[in-house]
Design a protein around this motif. Structure first.
Motif, short mmCIF file in Angstrom:
data_model
loop_
_atom_site.label_atom_id
_atom_site.label_comp_id
_atom_site.label_asym_id
_atom_site.label_seq_id
_atom_site.Cartn_x
_atom_site.Cartn_y
_atom_site.Cartn_z
N VAL A 152 -16.42 63.03 47.03
CA VAL A 152 -16.90 62.02 46.24
C VAL A 152 -16.15 61.06 46.62
O VAL A 152 -16.40 59.84 46.46
N VAL A 153 -14.99 61.60 47.98
CA VAL A 153 -14.48 60.12 47.79
C VAL A 153 -15.24 59.61 49.12
O VAL A 153 -14.91 58.09 48.68
N ALA A 154 -15.77 59.86 49.83
CA ALA A 154 -16.76 59.45 50.95
C ALA A 154 -18.27 58.46 50.51
O ALA A 154 -18.18 57.14 50.52
N GLU A 155 -18.51 58.49 48.66
CA GLU A 155 -19.23 57.94 47.49
C GLU A 155 -18.81 57.03 47.83
O GLU A 155 -19.28 55.61 47.34
N LEU A 156 -16.92 57.41 47.41
CA LEU A 156 -16.12 55.85 46.82
C LEU A 156 -15.70 55.07 48.32
O LEU A 156 -15.05 54.16 47.51
N GLY A 157 -16.21 54.98 49.16
CA GLY A 157 -16.12 54.53 50.16
C GLY A 157 -15.33 54.79 51.32
O GLY A 157 -15.03 53.56 52.15
N ALA A 158 -14.71 56.02 51.21
CA ALA A 158 -13.43 56.51 51.82
C ALA A 158 -13.61 56.69 52.97
O ALA A 158 -15.12 57.66 53.45
N THR A 159 -12.81 57.08 54.52
CA THR A 159 -13.81 56.79 55.26
C THR A 159 -12.29 58.44 56.25
O THR A 159 -12.89 58.52 57.27
N SER A 160 -11.26 58.56 55.13
CA SER A 160 -10.90 59.71 55.43
C SER A 160 -10.13 60.46 53.66
O SER A 160 -9.80 59.56 53.62
N LEU A 161 -9.52 61.42 54.26
CA LEU A 161 -8.75 61.71 53.21
C LEU A 161 -7.73 63.05 53.32
O LEU A 161 -7.86 63.01 54.44
N GLY A 162 -6.13 62.42 52.67
CA GLY A 162 -5.20 63.25 53.67
C GLY A 162 -4.67 63.25 52.65
O GLY A 162 -4.83 63.73 51.13
N LEU A 163 -3.20 64.75 52.52
CA LEU A 163 -2.85 65.39 51.44
C LEU A 163 -1.18 65.80 52.45
O LEU A 163 -1.61 65.17 53.50
#
Length: 195
Positions: A152-163
């Motif tokens: 989902v976030v890759a499709e929104l253009g994000a290149t990283s995902l944190g938490l």
């Protein structure tokens, strides 16, 4: 189009309808659509109310268990945090709130809240809340939700995902490490008293 009106479902090829959510530009992913035991479905206003009823106390408890907050103030502080992070509720820009739906029986097994940061040159995303409800834990739903939200976030253009994860939560730490997350910073705290 209002965020809560989007009929967004990620993770099931048969549930995706691109015309219902043009702002997210999402498409089904063959690698996740049929193999995933869950789907992510955008929260409705009713689901959002239920989310707040469970997430605010859960966040308060996590902060008291970790030692960050005292119990007598935890609920008020948790309410304040949620109000500051979601001032417009489901309409808060760049925030995406999902129910985690078990594909076979359509049960809501948890929730996921992710924010996409558009203030940097490279977009990044951050999971603010991921919870699998107690009776559904240890069935692979959290791992599947992580995999699906990455798409989902890759499709929104994000290149990283944190938490963020509290240090006492060894099960979650192991889950995130197994999913490829790495520690990039660490907060430490020491209780002090006046001598």
């Amino acid at each position: 189009m209002k965020a809560h009106n989007k009929a967004l479902v990620y993770g099931r090829q048969d549930a995706w309808n691109a015309s219902s959510a043009p702002q997210l530009r999402a498409t089904p992913h063959p690698t996740t659509s049929l193999a995933m035991p869950i789907s992510l479905k955008a929260m409705s206003p009713d689901a959002y109310s239920h989310f707040l009823e469970t997430a605010i106390p859960s966040y308060a408890k996590a902060n008291t268990t970790s030692g960050r907050w005292v119990e007598s103030e935890a609920m008020a502080r948790s309410h304040k945090v949620y109000q500051s992070l979601l001032p417009e509720g489901l309409e808060t820009p760049n925030n995406h709130l999902f129910n985690i739906i078990e594909n076979e029986n359509k049960a809501i097994v948890g929730h996921l809240w992710v924010k996409v940061d558009e203030n940097s040159q490279a977009k990044s995303a951050f999971i603010l809340s991921l919870e699998i409800y107690e009776r559904y834990r240890r069935k692979g739903y959290a791992k599947a939700a992580l995999h699906t939200v990455e798409q989902v976030v890759a499709e929104l253009g994000a290149t990283s995902l944190g938490l963020h994860v509290f240090s006492y939560n060894s099960a979650a730490i192991n889950l995130y490490a197994d999913a490829g997350y790495q520690v990039i910073s660490q907060s430490m705290q020491k209780p002090i008293t006046l001598s």
